[in-house]
Design an enzyme around this catalytic site. Sequence first.
Site, PDB file in Angstrom:
ATOM      1  N   GLU A 174       0.711  -1.173   0.040  1.00  0.00           N
ATOM      2  CA  GLU A 174      -0.129   0.004  -0.148  1.00  0.00           C
ATOM      3  C   GLU A 174       0.818   1.225   0.046  1.00  0.00           C
ATOM      4  O   GLU A 174       0.463   2.368  -0.838  1.00  0.00           O
ATOM      5  CB  GLU A 174      -0.877  -0.245   1.179  1.00  0.00           C
ATOM      6  CG  GLU A 174      -2.211  -0.852   1.090  1.00  0.00           C
ATOM      7  CD  GLU A 174      -1.971  -2.331   1.405  1.00  0.00           C
ATOM      8  OE1 GLU A 174      -2.672  -3.337   1.522  1.00  0.00           O
ATOM      9  OE2 GLU A 174      -0.514  -2.550   1.934  1.00  0.00           O
ATOM     10  N   HIS A 207     -11.032  -3.834  10.194  1.00  0.00           N
ATOM     11  CA  HIS A 207     -11.662  -3.752   8.781  1.00  0.00           C
ATOM     12  C   HIS A 207     -13.196  -3.175   8.962  1.00  0.00           C
ATOM     13  O   HIS A 207     -13.821  -3.108   8.032  1.00  0.00           O
ATOM     14  CB  HIS A 207     -12.323  -5.338   8.296  1.00  0.00           C
ATOM     15  CG  HIS A 207     -11.053  -6.000   7.635  1.00  0.00           C
ATOM     16  ND1 HIS A 207      -9.978  -6.449   8.508  1.00  0.00           N
ATOM     17  CD2 HIS A 207     -10.587  -6.546   6.416  1.00  0.00           C
ATOM     18  CE1 HIS A 207      -8.995  -7.051   7.679  1.00  0.00           C
ATOM     19  NE2 HIS A 207      -9.453  -7.157   6.556  1.00  0.00           N
TER      20      HIS A 207
END
Length: 667
Positions: free
Chosen positions: A401, A470
């Site tokens: 990322e 999440h």
Amino acid sequence: MTDTTEPTPALQASAETLLKLFETMFRIRRFEETATDLFKKGVIKGTAHSYIGQEAIAAGTCANLTEQDFVGSYHRGHGHCIAKGARVDRMLAELLGKETGYCRGLGGSMHVADLELNILGANGVVGATMPLGAGAALAAQYHKTNAVSIAFFGDGAANQGVFHEALNLAAVWKLPMVFICENNQYALNTAFNQTTSVPQIALRASAYGVPGRTIDGNDAEEVYHATRVAIEKARSGEGPSLVEAMTWRWGPHSMRANLREPRTEEAMSAWKARDPLIRLQEKMATARVPSARIDQVKAAVEREIEAAIAFATQSPEPSITILDTAVYAPHHAHQEPTDRGERPLTYTQALNEALHQEMERDPSVLVLGEDIAETGGIFQVTKGLVEKFGATRVRDTPISEATFCGAAVGAAIAGLRPIVEVQIFDFVTQMMDMIVNQAAKFRFMNGGVAKVPLVIRGPQGGGIRLAAQHSQSLEAWFAHIPGLVVVAPSSAYDAKGLLTAAIRDDNPVIFLEHKMLYLGEKGPVPVESYAIPIGKADVKREGKDVTVVATQAMVAKALSVAVLLEDEGISVEVIDPRTIRPLDEDTILASVRKTHRLLIVHEACKTGGFAAEVCARVVEREFGSLKAPVVRVAAYDTPMPFNDKLETAVIPSREAIADAIRAVMKA
């Protein structure tokens, strides 16, 4: 020296090339000596990092570059900028914090840049230049300009994760890029051999299938030939190379000189005896370069330095008014549709349509992310894009990322309009340096002239049992950072129009999509492309008794509560800010002046949340209008639990919102 590829041809540079190298190196040496002197006199403040001893690397590398080639640097970056063609007077003015500096006094020594020369800038964050350089290389590859990107970095940065991620990404995509490690053998004060698992950094190149070579970084001629080979490979489409140039910095880590000196006198003397300028002069003598020409070069550089000192010291300091325009590029004006039509789309379909329409409209738009091409993203927002626009514009990335986000930042600076999909927005923690220190600050550090047209989008929030890592709502993090735009649409109509506006904006935009909205009901969305103005709230329902400011999935809950409370005689006005930064204060304040009561609801944790900011602004500007305390309704100050009943309890419910409104009305 270590060499993992075929050897560099035994070439001898021409006398003219040697003289040109010497001129660049002597200019760098005299600039750094001048800067050191001015720092000791207190004229240069803060700090600066001297390049003395390493001049051959910048000069030898940049002698092979064209104006269209990109150079990215690090905190010890003066030499790279000068070698690429930067003016020493504007360089020195920047070190003095003057208006005439390259960054108008906002960047300083560690952030000198000149985008007109494709100098992406020095960088105060170790290793950051590599992802940014990969992005510039991606832009060059995409536009087929034949340009290459050079990323200079120190040996310490070779132990950063972005070194490995960027080298891998550049190799996978065969980017026209050269990684130049200036191994001066000390990362700040710790020796290279105490922190690095391999005897030479160039050995790591083989792990990524790219050429790697260790060279004598104090031999300008060797640097010139070795980097020429790597640059030509990159320019011909053969992908990246890693060149490790062994060298030595003469001074301490920085000019502040407040740290111990870990290096021995013997080592210092041995390396100073290998002074790259003296060695080059010996080569010039062998090549029969007339001493008179060398003297002419020295005299011309001395005059240049004297003029630079006068220019910098006499230049004005920037006015505080520069801050008004340096942080954000102006937002484009958009006319919101007056008729939303009757065609129903889901939130996901609306986002997908915006992506299709903007990619069709503007060929500089491309999308990067994990599993976004054939898979279409795990929530299917990018479905069908690769089939229509191809793998060049819809790119599946490695799971790295920090680097693919950093590459998007670099690509945006270099002229593209990248969209980064964060697979789950919690993973943005891996991108924070690239977002907060790079994208958000780049325009400011470059004097308010750069544009970073970048969208970072993806799903946040809870409700579908993905647990603590999440399910976070992180908008308050980004709203705190000057330079970022933060957008959080709550409906399909808003999602399409705001994503369109975000893609067209010239600033980095954090675009938040709540997971529950992907699963929500359809709403009317116009067929044609349209953009909703950045920073314009929407009054979703008018009322007269209490104002409710709600974001994302909380908007629908607030609206259903407003219908319920109407039967109880309570008239609720519901406002969706849509854009969290910039915030439409005027719409909120006008509503509070009318209703005299305010409740703010969001899914993020209460402490330090967006509601606290809205509350503070209303109290500061409209305290006299309030007939009751401002109330916040937010999630518990806990991570999101997995258990479905606990998850439901943590997230604000309709009942909690209704009870809070009733309490406000009784206050």
